[in-house]
Write a protein that holds these residues in place. Structure first.
Motif, PDB file in Angstrom:
ATOM      1  N   ASP A 297       0.653  -1.201   0.047  1.00 53.26           N
ATOM      2  CA  ASP A 297      -0.053   0.195  -0.033  1.00 53.26           C
ATOM      3  C   ASP A 297       0.811   1.211   0.046  1.00 53.26           C
ATOM      4  O   ASP A 297       1.473   1.732   1.077  1.00 53.26           O
ATOM      5  N   GLY A 298       1.241   1.744  -1.155  1.00 53.34           N
ATOM      6  CA  GLY A 298       2.101   2.977  -1.366  1.00 53.34           C
ATOM      7  C   GLY A 298       1.685   4.219  -0.508  1.00 53.34           C
ATOM      8  O   GLY A 298       2.753   4.717   0.203  1.00 53.34           O
ATOM      9  N   SER A 299       0.625   4.382  -0.276  1.00 51.04           N
ATOM     10  CA  SER A 299       0.104   5.655   0.656  1.00 51.04           C
ATOM     11  C   SER A 299       0.365   5.463   2.194  1.00 51.04           C
ATOM     12  O   SER A 299       0.695   6.321   2.691  1.00 51.04           O
ATOM     13  N   ARG A 300       0.154   4.155   2.326  1.00 48.50           N
ATOM     14  CA  ARG A 300       0.631   3.833   3.800  1.00 48.50           C
ATOM     15  C   ARG A 300       2.220   3.884   4.111  1.00 48.50           C
ATOM     16  O   ARG A 300       2.639   4.406   5.015  1.00 48.50           O
ATOM     17  N   LEU A 301       2.759   3.592   3.100  1.00 51.27           N
ATOM     18  CA  LEU A 301       4.276   3.706   2.994  1.00 51.27           C
ATOM     19  C   LEU A 301       4.752   5.035   3.032  1.00 51.27           C
ATOM     20  O   LEU A 301       5.745   5.205   3.997  1.00 51.27           O
ATOM     21  N   VAL A 302       4.301   5.773   2.171  1.00 46.15           N
ATOM     22  CA  VAL A 302       4.447   7.090   2.381  1.00 46.15           C
ATOM     23  C   VAL A 302       4.282   7.824   3.712  1.00 46.15           C
ATOM     24  O   VAL A 302       5.011   8.686   4.191  1.00 46.15           O
ATOM     25  N   SER A 303       3.103   7.483   4.299  1.00 46.65           N
ATOM     26  CA  SER A 303       2.783   8.181   5.429  1.00 46.65           C
ATOM     27  C   SER A 303       3.566   7.747   6.595  1.00 46.65           C
ATOM     28  O   SER A 303       4.175   8.615   7.273  1.00 46.65           O
TER      29      SER A 303
ATOM     30  N   ASP B  58       8.553   5.503  -7.040  1.00 47.67           N
ATOM     31  CA  ASP B  58       9.916   4.692  -7.031  1.00 47.67           C
ATOM     32  C   ASP B  58       9.823   3.809  -5.901  1.00 47.67           C
ATOM     33  O   ASP B  58      10.327   2.775  -5.650  1.00 47.67           O
ATOM     34  N   ILE B  59       9.619   4.797  -4.643  1.00 49.05           N
ATOM     35  CA  ILE B  59       9.844   3.688  -3.411  1.00 49.05           C
ATOM     36  C   ILE B  59       8.682   2.929  -3.300  1.00 49.05           C
ATOM     37  O   ILE B  59       8.973   1.416  -2.887  1.00 49.05           O
ATOM     38  N   ALA B  60       7.501   3.106  -3.794  1.00 49.47           N
ATOM     39  CA  ALA B  60       6.350   2.033  -3.827  1.00 49.47           C
ATOM     40  C   ALA B  60       6.966   0.764  -4.703  1.00 49.47           C
ATOM     41  O   ALA B  60       6.838  -0.391  -4.207  1.00 49.47           O
TER      42      ALA B  60
END
Ligand code: HGY
Ligand code: MN
Ligand code: MN
Length: 409
Positions: free
Chosen positions: A8-14, A391-393
């Motif tokens: 879950d990219g948004s969870r990773l970013v947060s 990229d981080i996702a």
């Protein structure tokens, strides 16, 4: 290779943003020097996040933080790791991405109710940067058994603070023996910290290994004297010797292929505008993918410094701060990183790491590989360090795939 799972990219970013807010600097980066109050706050935050994910959190005698997700079978774990300490002018991604990417993999396994055969672990190693205490990768070096806990705890920083005392002060001298968790494989997600991926089409770096690192400290002893009354020919100027050694170290990089040199620390005493320096302490960060060339550069610099000190009638003492050989990663694991990136439709290229990482130590213990994502502008150890959410996702999705693959094999 199971390819339908995604993080879950948004969870990773947060989560990255949450950690980045700890020790945030006005320039937009992070300053969480090892065992500082900011590092403690980051550690406290990480342990809470690990527990909320259902990980069994353990801390070892050098402060390495280990979060374990039990698998279906007993045996060595598939380990993901990196560090949450930063250099003084650090960014938001160096180290943090690997630890938080590991948390994201665990969160995704929880969401999908997947319990792999093998245990899964996420490790945040102590003092990876080596910015405050030497050597770098200290926590993973102790984990490997390359340095004893006692020797590591006796290290002092430039202001005389002792590592063990600081570790106890922040409450992270844990009961576990470093290396207590046996690793079946180790994967580290990390920003490239250089310009290659960005300039060569982006995508994923399947890291083949890490170059050799030699850190030296040199202390030059001169004679303090009046900057205005002492004729140049009578001076014993430790500052001039340091400058000559710095220039010589630079010159080795122009004639020895692959050689790098950095004099990142220069302390002049007494440091008054009108006093010829009495003592100058410098550090040299020497690197080369080839051990013989690295040794050649080191020997030349040591010989030059000794010889020049003699000519200038100054004293010199040199001590090792870090010495790690070029370290290749496991071909099978590198291929898994490549295969996962391709199966996810990402460009992928093999490359060596210019920076040291905890993977350099873990590679001595188990099959190891690293996953790089592009650093925009090639910047790192700089508050403007940046990688895109996409990229981080992508990097975390590759991490998920290779961990699932190896943990269920
Ligand atoms: O020095 C290094 O390469 C790493 O950032 N500790
Ligand atoms: Mn790092
Ligand atoms: Mn770093």
């Amino acid at each position: 290779m199971q390819t339908n799972q995604r993080i879950d990219g948004s969870r990773l970013v947060s989560r990255l943003a949450a950690l980045a807010s700890i020790g945030a600097t006005p320039e937009g980066g992070c300053r969480r020097l090892a065992l500082s109050d900011e590092d403690k706050a980051g550690r406290d935050w990480l342990c809470a996040e690990m527990r909320a994910l259902g990980l069994d959190v353990k801390v070892d005698a050098i402060g390495n933080i280990v979060g374990i997700l039990k698998g279906q079978e007993e045996g060595p774990a598939v380990v993901m790791g990196s560090h949450i300490d930063t250099v003084a002018t650090g960014g938001r991604f160096d180290g943090a991405l690997g630890v938080i990417g590991g948390l994201e993999v665990v969160a995704t396994l929880n969401d999908l109710d997947i319990r792999p055969k093998r245990d899964i672990a996420v490790i945040a190693f102590t003092n990876e940067e080596g910015a405050r205490f030497h050597p770098d990768m200290l926590g993973s070096y102790v984990w490997l058994g390359g340095m004893s806990v006692a020797e590591a705890q006796a290290q002092a920083d430039a202001d005389g603070f002792v590592l063990g005392t600081e570790l106890r002060r922040i409450g992270y001298e844990g009961p576990e023996k470093p290396g207590f968790l046996k690793a079946h494989a180790y994967f580290e997600l990390h920003i490239e910290q250089g310009p290659v991926l960005e300039h060569e089409g982006g995508g994923i770096g399947a890291v083949t290994g890490i170059q050799g690192i030699t850190w030296l400290e040199m202390t030059f002893g001169g004679q303090p004297n009046h900057g205005g009354t002492t004729p140049m020919k009578y001076r014993k100027d430790a500052g001039l010797l340091a400058a000559r050694v710095n220039v010589f170290a630079y010159e080795t990089t122009t004639r020895i292929p692959g050689q790098l040199a950095n004099m990142g620390f220069i302390r002049v005493e007494p440091g008054n505008v009108n006093v010829v320096p009495e003592t100058v302490t410098v550090t040299l960060d020497l690197r080369n993918p080839d051990q013989a060339r690295l040794d050649e550069a080191e020997a030349a610099i040591r010989a030059f410094a000794e010889d020049m000190a003699r000519q200038m009638d100054l004293t010199i003492t040199t001590r090792d701060l870090a010495r790690f050989p070029p370290t290749p990663f496991d071909d099978g694991m590198i291929a898994k990183v490549e295969g996962a990136a391709k199966s996810l439709g990402m460009p992928v290229r093999r490359m060596i790491s210019g920076a040291g990482h905890d993977a350099q130590m873990m590679a001595q213990l188990c099959p190891t590989a690293m996953i790089f994502v592009p650093s925009i502008g090639g910047l790192s150890h700089n508050p403007k360090e940046f990688s895109t959410d996409a990229d981080i996702a992508s990097g975390a999705n590759v991490l998920l795939q290779v961990v699932l693959d190896v943990a269920n094999a």
